[in-house]
Design an enzyme around this catalytic site. Structure first.
Site, PDB file in Angstrom:
ATOM      1  N   GLU A 325       0.843  -0.814  -0.102  1.00  0.00           N
ATOM      2  CA  GLU A 325       0.261   0.261  -0.376  1.00  0.00           C
ATOM      3  C   GLU A 325       0.788   1.579  -0.071  1.00  0.00           C
ATOM      4  OE1 GLU A 325      -3.117  -0.681   3.345  1.00  0.00           O
ATOM      5  OE2 GLU A 325      -4.334  -1.984   2.400  1.00  0.00           O
ATOM      6  N   ASP A 399      -8.896  -8.426   4.526  1.00  0.00           N
ATOM      7  CA  ASP A 399      -8.182  -7.915   4.759  1.00  0.00           C
ATOM      8  C   ASP A 399      -9.221  -7.667   6.392  1.00  0.00           C
ATOM      9  OD1 ASP A 399      -7.578  -5.441   6.478  1.00  0.00           O
ATOM     10  OD2 ASP A 399      -7.941  -4.253   4.705  1.00  0.00           O
ATOM     11  N   GLU A 427     -12.804  -1.820  11.844  1.00  0.00           N
ATOM     12  CA  GLU A 427     -13.301  -1.212  10.704  1.00  0.00           C
ATOM     13  C   GLU A 427     -14.083  -1.953   9.580  1.00  0.00           C
ATOM     14  OE1 GLU A 427      -8.890  -1.895   8.474  1.00  0.00           O
ATOM     15  OE2 GLU A 427      -9.895  -0.767   6.551  1.00  0.00           O
TER      16      GLU A 427
END
Ligand code: GCV
Length: 736
Positions: A325, A399, A427
C-alpha cells in the site's frame, strides 16, 4: 509470620519497618456484599477491573481472604501488591476490617521462591512454568487455609495475582485449587495504528492515548491503567505507532518519549516495540539509499538499534510494513522481504530484539487475485529469515473482513515462525457503534484445520509453534484503544480487547466462556444479566456478517473510510480497492471464482482443504461466494435459491440486531444507568445502519440479478441512486 500492617493506600510503603521490607502483610476483611450492590454511575474507565463485589450468590461460595502476603520490593512486585491491595479492598465493599468472616477465612500468599521464604518452604513444583507461568494452589500455611500464587519470576506472580482477582470477581470459590497456567504464545502484543499527531488510523475511540507532545514531561496516569488492563489478560507488549510509520519516531526526541512510556509499562511485564519505516535511513539519517544490502544502511540501523537500547534496554524490537500500500521496502532496491527483515534482525539481535515483518502485501500491478499475493511472495522465502524474525500474517488473505477463510500462509511456511495478526478495532464491523463481539471470529480462525500435517494441524498450532517446533511465537491485535473515557469507544468493544488477550494467552479458550467471564467482571454476576448479555455477544458477529453480506461476500463497503455499504464501488486508482473486483456480480451470478478453473487460490491450501474449497458442493456455505462464482438460482442447503437465501440473510441480520436491542432494553435497572443508556443508544444506531446496509445491498444486487424479492420481503425504501449518492467525507479512521 511477618508483622501485620493495617490496610493502607500504597503510599504506606514509605513507613514500612525495615524488618519486613521484603514482605508486606495486609489484613483484609473480604465480606462479599450480600445481595446486588447498589448501582452506581459508571463511565467504563475501569474496564473489567472494577472489582465490584460479585453479589449474594457468590458470597457464600468464596471463603474470602483474611490476609495478604505479597512481596513488594521490585517494580513488578510493587505493581502486584498495589493491584491486590486495590482489588481486595474494593471487593470487600463496605465491610469493616475484622468482620466476622475474617477470623476463619483464608489468606493469600503471592510470590516466587526467591522472593518469599514461605513460598520456598512449600517446595511447590514450578518446573515447566517458564518465566511468565504461575501456579495457584490451595494449601495450609502456618496453620491457615491459604491460596498460594507461586511463580518462577515476578511477572508470573503478577499474572497469577490477576487470575485470583478474576476468580474473586466472577464469584468462584478459592478452595481446592491446583491451577497451572503458562502462556501458549510468547509474544502477545497490541499494534497501535497511532500516528504521531495522535490521529488513529482505523481508530474509533478518540485520539491516540500516547500524548506525544507532552511526553516525556507529562506521564499520563492512564498509561499505568493501560498496563494494568493489559497485564490482567497477559498482553506483554505493545507497538506504539502505526505500521504506516513516520520515521520521526526514531529520532532522539521521540526515543526519549518512547523510553518514558516503556518505563511506565515495564512494571506490568510489558515491552515496547516500534513500527519502523524502511526508508528511515534516508528520511532522518541523510543517506542516499535504504537498500538493505548497502553497508552504510546496515551500519545506520545497527547504530540506531544501539541508541534505542541504550535508552530502553528491554525494547522489544521492530514491526515493519514494507512494499505494501505504498510503503517503502526492500523491493524498491530489487531485494526480497527476507533481505529487509534480516538486516533489521541483525541490528536488534545483539540486544535480544525481534523483528515482526508483515506479510500483508499486494500490488495492483500484479495481475493475480489479491488473495494469492502474500503466499506467492512469502512461501519461496521460507527458511531464509533470521531466527529472530516473525512473519506477521493477517487472519485472512484479504483484510479483516467480517468473515474470511484462514490465510493460506498458515501451515505453508514450516521453517518460519508465523505470528497471527487479528484486528481488534472494527474497521469492517461497524466501527465502535455496532455491537460485534469478535472472539467467535478469532476462535473460528484459530480452530481452523490447515491439515498440512494431517487432521489437527490447526492454525492455533501453527502460531503456538507446536506444529513445527518453533520457540519464538507471536500474536498481535490491532488495538481499539483511544482517548475516549471508556477506552474503546463503546463498552462492548472492551470485550474485544479482553478476548484478544485471553486467546493470546490460551488459543483454546472458548469465546462463550470468555464472554461470560468478561460480562461478570464488566457488568454483573447476576445470571439475569450474564445469560442475556452473553447471548447477545455470541449472536452479534454473525449478525454483522448477515447484514453486511453473507455467504462469502467480502470487501463490499464504502470506499476509503469503509463506513457503510458500497457494493457498487468501482473504478478509481486500483481494481483491488473496489467492491466489484471482489463480488463479480453480473446478470448470471455472483462470487469470485477461486477454484482451479478460476484464480486457483484454492491450491494454496493443503490438498484436503483445497479439495473441499474447490468443490462447490462441499464448500461450507459461509465461504461459497469467496471461492465460487455461482448462478443466482444456485440451490442452497435450505432448499432456497441463492438469491432468496442472500436476501433472507440480510433480513436475518437486521432481525438479530432488533432482538439484541430488545434484550438490552430488558436489562434496564440491572445495569448502571450511564452505561446502559450509551449501549442502548449505540444499538439504536446499529439497527438503523444494519437496515441501511440491508436496503442498499439488496437495491444494488437486485439491480444486477433482476430477480424479484422472495415473498413477504420488504423492498428497500429508496431507489439505488439514493444509497449511492450518500457521502461521508468526515467518517473517522480513514487513512490520512
Ligand atoms: C494501516 C487496511 C486498512 C489500512 C491499514 C492496512 C494494513 O488496508 O484499511 O488502514 O493500514 O490494512 O493493515 O496495513
Amino acid at each position: 509470620m511477618p508483622k501485620m500492617l493495617p490496610l493502607t493506600p500504597a503510599t504506606g510503603e514509605m513507613r514500612r519497618p525495615r524488618a519486613v521490607r521484603f514482605a508486606l502483610s495486609l489484613l483484609f476483611g473480604i465480606t462479599l456484599l450480600a445481595g446486588a450492590p447498589a448501582l452506581q454511575a459508571e463511565d467504563g474507565y475501569q474496564l473489567w477491573l472494577r472489582y465490584a463485589a460479585p453479589g449474594a450468590a457468590s458470597a457464600t461460595a468464596s471463603p474470602g481472604i483474611s490476609q495478604l502476603v505479597a512481596i513488594a520490593d521490585s517494580p513488578v512486585q510493587k505493581a502486584t501488591q498495589h493491584e491486590l491491595q486495590r482489588g481486595l479492598q474494593a471487593l470487600s465493599g463496605a465491610a469493616p476490617v475484622g468482620a466476622k468472616t475474617v477470623t476463619r477465612a483464608g489468606g493469600l500468599l503471592v510470590g516466587t521462591p526467591a522472593s518469599s521464604p514461605q513460598i520456598a518452604r512449600l517446595g511447590l513444583d514450578l518446573d515447566g512454568l517458564g518465566r511468565e507461568g504461575y501456579r495457584i494452589r490451595s494449601a495450609v500455611v502456618d496453620g491457615h487455609a491459604t491460596t498460594v500464587v507461586a511463580a518462577n519470576e515476578d511477572v508470573g506472580a503478577l499474572y497469577g495475582a490477576f487470575h485470583v482477582l478474576r476468580l474473586l470477581q466472577t464469584g468462584q470459590p478459592l478452595r481446592d485449587l491446583d491451577i497451572h497456567e503458562t502462556p501458549r504464545i510468547a509474544v502477545r502484543v497490541l499494534n497501535h495504528w497511532d500516528n504521531l499527531d495522535r490521529y488513529v488510523e482505523r481508530g474509533y475511540a478518540g485520539q491516540s492515548i500516547w500524548d506525544w507532545h507532552r511526553l516525556p514531561g507529562w506521564l499520563d496516569p492512564r498509561y499505568t491503567d493501560y498496563a494494568r488492563a493489559n497485564a490482567s489478560i497477559g498482553i506483554n507488549g505493545t507497538v506504539l505507532n502505526n505500521v504506516n510509520a513516520n520515521a520521526e519516531v526514531l529520532t532522539p526526541m521521540y526515543l526519549d518519549k518512547v523510553a518514558a512510556i516503556a518505563g511506565m509499562l515495564r512494571p506490568y511485564g510489558m515491552k515496547v516495540y516500534l513500527s519502523a519505516r524502511f526508508s528511515a535511513p534516508m528520511e532522518i539519517g541523510g543517506l542516499a539509499t535504504a537498500d538493505p544490502l548497502d553497508a552504510g544502511v546496515q551500519r545506520w540501523w545497527k547504530t540506531k538499534a544501539d541508541e534505542v537500547y541504550a535508552l530502553n534496554p528491554d525494547f522489544g524490537g521492530f514491526l515493519v510494513k514494507a512494499n505494501s500500500e505504498g510503503q517503502p521496502g526492500p523491493q524498491d532496491y530489487g531485494r526480497s522481504h527476507a533481505d529487509g527483515a534480516n538486516m533489521l534482525a541483525d541490528a536488534v539481535a545483539p540486544h535480544g530484539g525481534i523483528v515482526m515483518w508483515r506479510a500483508f502485501v499486494y500490488s495492483d500491478e500484479e495481475p493475480v487475485d489479491r488473495a494469492k499475493q502474500a503466499y506467492n511472495e512469502f512461501v519461496p522465502l521460507d527458511g531464509t529469515f533470521r531466527d529472530n524474525v516473525l512473519v506477521q500474517v493477517k487472519n485472512g488473505a484479504i483484510d479483516f473482513q467480517p468473515r474470511e477463510p484462514f490465510h493460506p500462509l498458515f501451515g505453508a511456511m514450516p521453517k518460519t515462525p508465523l505470528m497471527m495478526e487479528f484486528q481488534i478495532t472494527k474497521e469492517y464491523l461497524g466501527f465502535s457503534t455496532h455491537l460485534a463481539y469478535k472472539a467467535p471470529l478469532y476462535e473460528e480462525v484459530l480452530d481452523a484445520d490447515t491439515e498440512v500435517q494431517g487432521p489437527g494441524s490447526t492454525v492455533a498450532r501453527v502460531i503456538d509453534g507446536s506444529l513445527d517446533g518453533h520457540a519464538l511465537t507471536g500474536i498481535a491485535g490491532v488495538a481499539n484503544i483511544g482517548s475516549d473515557r471508556n477506552w474503546s469507544g463503546s463498552h462492548f468493544d472492551q470485550a474485544n480487547w479482553y478476548a484478544f488477550g485471553r486467546l493470546a494467552w490460551n488459543p483454546d479458550l472458548a469465546s462463550r466462556d470468555i464472554a461470560a467471564e468478561w460480562t461478570r467482571m464488566t457488568f454483573s454476576n447476576d445470571p439475569a444479566v450474564v445469560e442475556p448479555v452473553v447471548g447477545m455477544m455470541m449472536a452479534s458477529r454473525e449478525a454483522v456478517v448477515d447484514y453486511t453480506g453473507a455467504l462469502g461476500l467480502h470487501h463490499v463497503m464504502g470506499r476509503g473510510h469503509h463506513y457503510g455499504p458500497g457494493p457498487w464501488v468501482e473504478g478509481g486508482p486500483r481494481a483491488d480497492w473496489t467492491s466489484v473486483y471482489f463480488h463479480r456480480a453480473d446478470a448470471n451470478g455472483i462470487g469470485f471464482d477461486r477454484t482451479r478453473r478460476g484464480s486457483d487460490a484454492v491450491s494454496q491450501y493443503a490438498p484436503p482443504v483445497a479439495e473441499i474449497f474447490d468443490d462447490v458442493a462441499r464448500t461450507p456455505e459461509e465461504f461459497l461466494l469467496w471461492f465460487h462464482h455461482v448462478p443466482w438460482n444456485h440451490p442452497m442447503r435450505s432448499g432456497r435459491p441463492l438469491w432468496d437465501e442472500l436476501v433472507l440473510r440480510y433480513d436475518r441480520g437486521v432481525g438479530t440486531v432488533r432482538d439484541m436491542r430488545a434484550t438490552w432494553a430488558g436489562l434496564d435497572g440491572r445495569i448502571d444507568a450511564e452505561r446502559h443508556a450509551q449501549v442502548a443508544a449505540f444499538l439504536a444506531i446499529q439497527q438503523d445502519e444494519a437496515q441501511w446496509w440491508r436496503d442498499a445491498s439488496i437495491a444494488y444486487f437486485q439491480s444486477i440479478s433482476g430477480l424479484p424479492l422472495p415473498a413477504g420481503v420488504a423492498p428497500p425504501p429508496h431507489p439505488l441512486g439514493y444509497y449511492k449518492a450518500l457521502e461521508f467525507p468526515h467518517a473517522p479512521g480513514d487513512t490520512q
